[in-house]
Design an enzyme around this catalytic site. Structure first.
Site, PDB file in Angstrom:
ATOM      1  N   HIS A 127       0.819  -1.200   0.000  1.00 28.59           N
ATOM      2  CA  HIS A 127       0.000   0.000   0.000  1.00 28.59           C
ATOM      3  C   HIS A 127       0.861   1.261   0.000  1.00 28.59           C
ATOM      4  O   HIS A 127       0.369   2.363  -0.245  1.00 28.59           O
ATOM      5  CB  HIS A 127      -0.966  -0.004   1.199  1.00 28.59           C
ATOM      6  N   ASP A 167       0.462  -7.589   1.405  1.00 28.04           N
ATOM      7  CA  ASP A 167       0.813  -6.182   1.595  1.00 28.04           C
ATOM      8  C   ASP A 167       2.325  -5.987   1.592  1.00 28.04           C
ATOM      9  O   ASP A 167       2.874  -5.211   2.399  1.00 28.04           O
ATOM     10  CB  ASP A 167       0.192  -5.627   2.871  1.00 28.04           C
ATOM     11  N   SER A 213       5.091   2.667   8.126  1.00 31.55           N
ATOM     12  CA  SER A 213       4.741   1.466   7.359  1.00 31.55           C
ATOM     13  C   SER A 213       5.893   1.070   6.460  1.00 31.55           C
ATOM     14  O   SER A 213       6.474   1.897   5.761  1.00 31.55           O
ATOM     15  CB  SER A 213       3.497   1.741   6.504  1.00 31.55           C
TER      16      SER A 213
END
EC number: 3.4.21.-
Length: 769
Positions: free
Chosen positions: A504, A534, A619
């Site tokens: 993402h 992911d 992230s």
């Protein structure tokens, strides 16, 4: 003191003569009583003593009569002597001296003969008793003692008599007494000794004796020493005084050297007796001074008191004479030999007299002097206290002297001791600090290693920037924003860098801006990505040697509570290289992820939970252990009100499997069985009745659609089938069904499913290829 017939004497002289008279008379009576009644018990003796005191009044009257007669005779003798002196003064001086000498000598020898006769009569009287020797010697000793007392007081008495005879007192009492008998006894011993001395001269002795006999028939008046002193106001002649002193010196010498201890005992006993009867009397002079103002005619006091004071005064006089005559012993050694026998007799009489006094005290029933005992105890206590004080003073003096002699050495020694104590304390403190430092060093070493590894990890973490329309972090957020994340250099081959990050983060763009820790930037290319895991791989080229690949750990050995570090770039480049610390808060977590942002979860991500601070921009960042090894990649965070520090990371072992395929293939192939499903928990009652669900079935999925010729169709699945178990595991929902199917992407083997069809339980095998 007026005693009648116009005779007046001083009070002190009257009292002294009265005491002497009573003392001599009582001593004889007591000694005789002791010899006659020595075998009688104490009760009888006390009765006899009381009778003696009852007769004391008669003695007092006898003393007054005797003294009165004596004074009348003395006045007559004085007048006769004055007449004879006037006649003798008319003659020549030599004749006067001769006559005066003969008169004195004749009178003295007559007194000696009278005393000899009296002694003979007394000896006959005492021979009738069983112990005549004891009584005679005791009486002789008392008489010689009285003679010494009278001779020592003769000067004072003579002057007092002459003064008082001329001026009689109005307050004196009348007393008649014949003192001749008492004076005869007191002078007998001295005259006897003179006669014995003269008899040794031969012819001179016979002549003197004849003269004495002739003079005795004519009744020549004899003057006593005190009378002679009153008339002539002169002391004894020198030869007489010397002979008297020699005799007394010899007696005192024998008593002092032979019976010193007995006299001391007698003295202590008489002092105790004196404390019972009379106040303390220091000497005769002070006593006379007090008696000049106080008149006391109590017979009992006159009987008891003189005997004690007399003995004390006799001892004082004997001691004085003994000291004076020590200087004359060498010159008088020849004469001393002649008196040795008499000294032995005096010694025996002294011993017997002491025994008699003790017996007399016992017969009188005198009580011990408790006051004297108390005083003695007090003196002993005082002496002990003084000794203790003296001892303390001696110790203080010794300590002071020791300090004055050795104080420099003592000061140096004390300084050395203090220095040793201080150094010991310092060394102990240093050792303690060393031990603490060792412990701290161990912790610091670990911490330093951790920080070193963290710094190395920082060099392996980069910033990945990409524009995306939506944010895939939890919770769901539909607002488009510029996505900024982190990446980890997991492999370096020359100048080529392989970076892993989240799918993402890279989004749909192929190129990504990579910024290193030294603020240098390069453009990287996305090699592959997988939305179900992911994860994405970006390839970049850089010749910067400061960029390092990170060490890979093992996520299969993670321990709950294990310390971890999170390295990332929260909020973009401005805060790149941020390190936060935490622990592993949970293992094997299934986190639902919505990849397409349709408000419907698409996949369950298998991850472990951490409590380190994770913010937007972290992230794709690295999760490292204390050794600086990569154990996971930050994937998601729960962003909900009242929820803090709940972040999740993909285990590094799963990451390695996926990135390998992404490097080579650019994608991940998952098995597709060709079915669509609904969760039982979301069905209403009509749908439950349609599929004929039993009441006991709570969880699972219902097959809503089956693709033709798909793996599910080939396996026999039909619409309306209810799957409750897959591959031996309970199914909660459709996300769990996809997770189990995707877990067999590598082996693609058939799995067993437990289903309910038309209300009946059934098992089928689902093919994955």
């Amino acid at each position: 003191m007026d005693i009648g017939k116009k005779h007046v004497i001083p009070k002190s002289q009257y009292r002294r003569k009265r005491r002497e008279f009573f003392h001599n008379e009582d001593r004889e009576e007591n000694l005789n009583q002791h010899q006659d009644k020595q075998n009688i018990d104490n009760t009888t003796s006390k009765k006899a003593d009381k009778q003696i005191h009852k007769d004391s009044i008669d003695k007092h009257e006898r003393f007054k009569n005797s003294l009165s007669s004596h004074l009348e005779q003395r006045n007559r003798d004085v007048n006769e002597n004055k007449a004879e002196e006037s006649k003798s003064n008319q003659g020549s001086k030599s004749a006067y001296n001769k006559d005066h000498y003969l008169t004195d000598d004749v009178s003295k020898k007559q007194n000696s003969l009278d005393s000899v006769d009296q002694d003979t009569e007394k000896s006959k009287y005492y021979e009738q008793n069983t112990e005549a020797t004891l009584s005679t010697n005791s009486t002789d000793k008392v008489e010689s003692t009285d003679m010494r007392k009278l001779s020592s007081d003769k000067n004072k008495v003579g002057h007092e008599e002459q003064h008082v005879l001329s001026k009689p007192s109005e307050h004196d009492k009348e007393t008649r007494i014949d003192f001749e008998s008492s004076r005869t006894d007191s002078d007998s011993s001295m005259q006897t000794e003179k006669i014995k001395k003269d008899s040794s001269d031969g012819n001179k002795s016979s002549n003197l004796k004849s003269e004495v006999i002739s003079d005795k028939s004519n009744s020549v008046p004899i003057l006593s020493e005190s009378d002679d002193e009153v008339n002539n106001q002169k002391p004894l002649t020198l030869p007489e005084e010397q002979k008297l002193k020699r005799q007394q010196s010899q007696n005192e010498q024998t008593k002092t050297y032979t019976y010193g201890d007995s006299e001391q005992n007698d003295k202590s006993n008489h002092e105790n007796d004196l404390s019972h009867h009379t106040p303390s009397i220091s000497d005769d002079k002070d006593y006379v001074m007090r008696e000049d103002h106080i008149v006391d005619d109590n017979p009992d006091n006159d009987i008891n008191t003189p005997s004690l004071s007399k003995i004390d005064d006799d001892r004082k006089l004997d001691e004085k004479i003994h000291v004076e005559d020590k200087h004359k012993q060498n010159a008088d050694s020849s004469e001393t030999v002649g008196y040795q026998s008499q000294s032995s007799a005096s010694h025996r009489s002294t011993e017997k007299r002491n025994m008699a006094i003790n017996d007399h005290d016992k017969l009188n029933g005198q009580k011990p002097n408790t006051k004297t005992s108390a005083n003695n105890n007090q003196k002993k206590a005082t002496s002990k206290l003084n000794k203790g004080r003296a001892t303390n003073n001696n110790y203080s003096a010794i300590l002071k002297k020791f300090w004055m002699m050795y104080w420099p050495k003592l000061v140096i020694l004390m300084g050395i001791i203090i220095l040793i104590v201080i150094l010991n304390a310092i060394f102990n403190n240093v050792n303690k600090n060393d031990r603490m430092n060792d412990n701290n060093d161990a912790d610091a070493q670990k911490y330093t290693t951790t920080m070193k590894n963290a710094n190395n990890a920082v060099k392996s973490v980069v910033t990945v920037e990409n524009e995306t329309s939506k944010d895939s972090s939890l919770p769901k957020d539909k607002a488009s924003q510029d996505e900024v994340g982190s990446g980890v250099v997991y492999k370096k081959s020359g100048d080529t860098l392989y970076i892993v990050t989240n799918a993402h983060v890279v989004g749909d763009k192929e190129n990504q801006k990579i910024t290193f820790s030294n603020n240098k930037s390069v453009v990287g290319k996305v090699l592959g990505k997988d939305k179900w895991s992911d994860l994405a791989v970006v390839k970049a080229t850089s010749s910067d040697s400061s960029v390092k690949e990170i060490a890979i750990g093992d996520s299969n050995n993670l321990v709950l509570g294990e310390p971890i570090l999170v390295v990332g770039n929260p909020l973009g480049v401005d805060f790149k290289g941020t390190v936060t610390e935490g622990i592993i808060s949970g293992l094997n977590r299934n986190v639902p992820i919505d990849f397409d942002k349709d408000n419907k979860y698409d996949m369950l991500m298998k991850a472990f939970q951490i409590d380190a601070s994770v913010n937007p921009g972290n992230s794709g960042g690295a999760v490292v252990n204390r050794e600086g090894k990569l154990i996971g990649v930050v994937a998601a965070k729960i962003s909900m009100p009242n929820v803090e520090n709940m972040s999740f990371a993909i285990p590094v072992n799963e990451v390695q499997k996926i990135v390998k395929e992404l490097e080579t293939k650019g994608k991940i192939d998952y098995p597709d069985v060709g079915v669509k499903m609904k969760n039982i928990a979301s069905l209403n009652s009509f749908e439950r009745q349609a599929v004929k669900l039993l009441g006991k079935v709570k969880n699972g999925v219902v097959v809503d659609q089956v693709d033709n010729n798909g793996l599910a169709d080939q396996s026999g699945l039909k619409k309306g089938d209810v799957i409750t178990e897959l591959d031996g595991k309970l199914l909660e929902d459709d996300l769990r069904f996809r997770q189990i199917i995707f877990s067999h992407k590598d082996d693609l083997k058939s799995i067993t499913a437990k289903i309910y069809r038309d209300g009946k339980e059934k098992e089928i095998n689902i093919k994955l290829k």
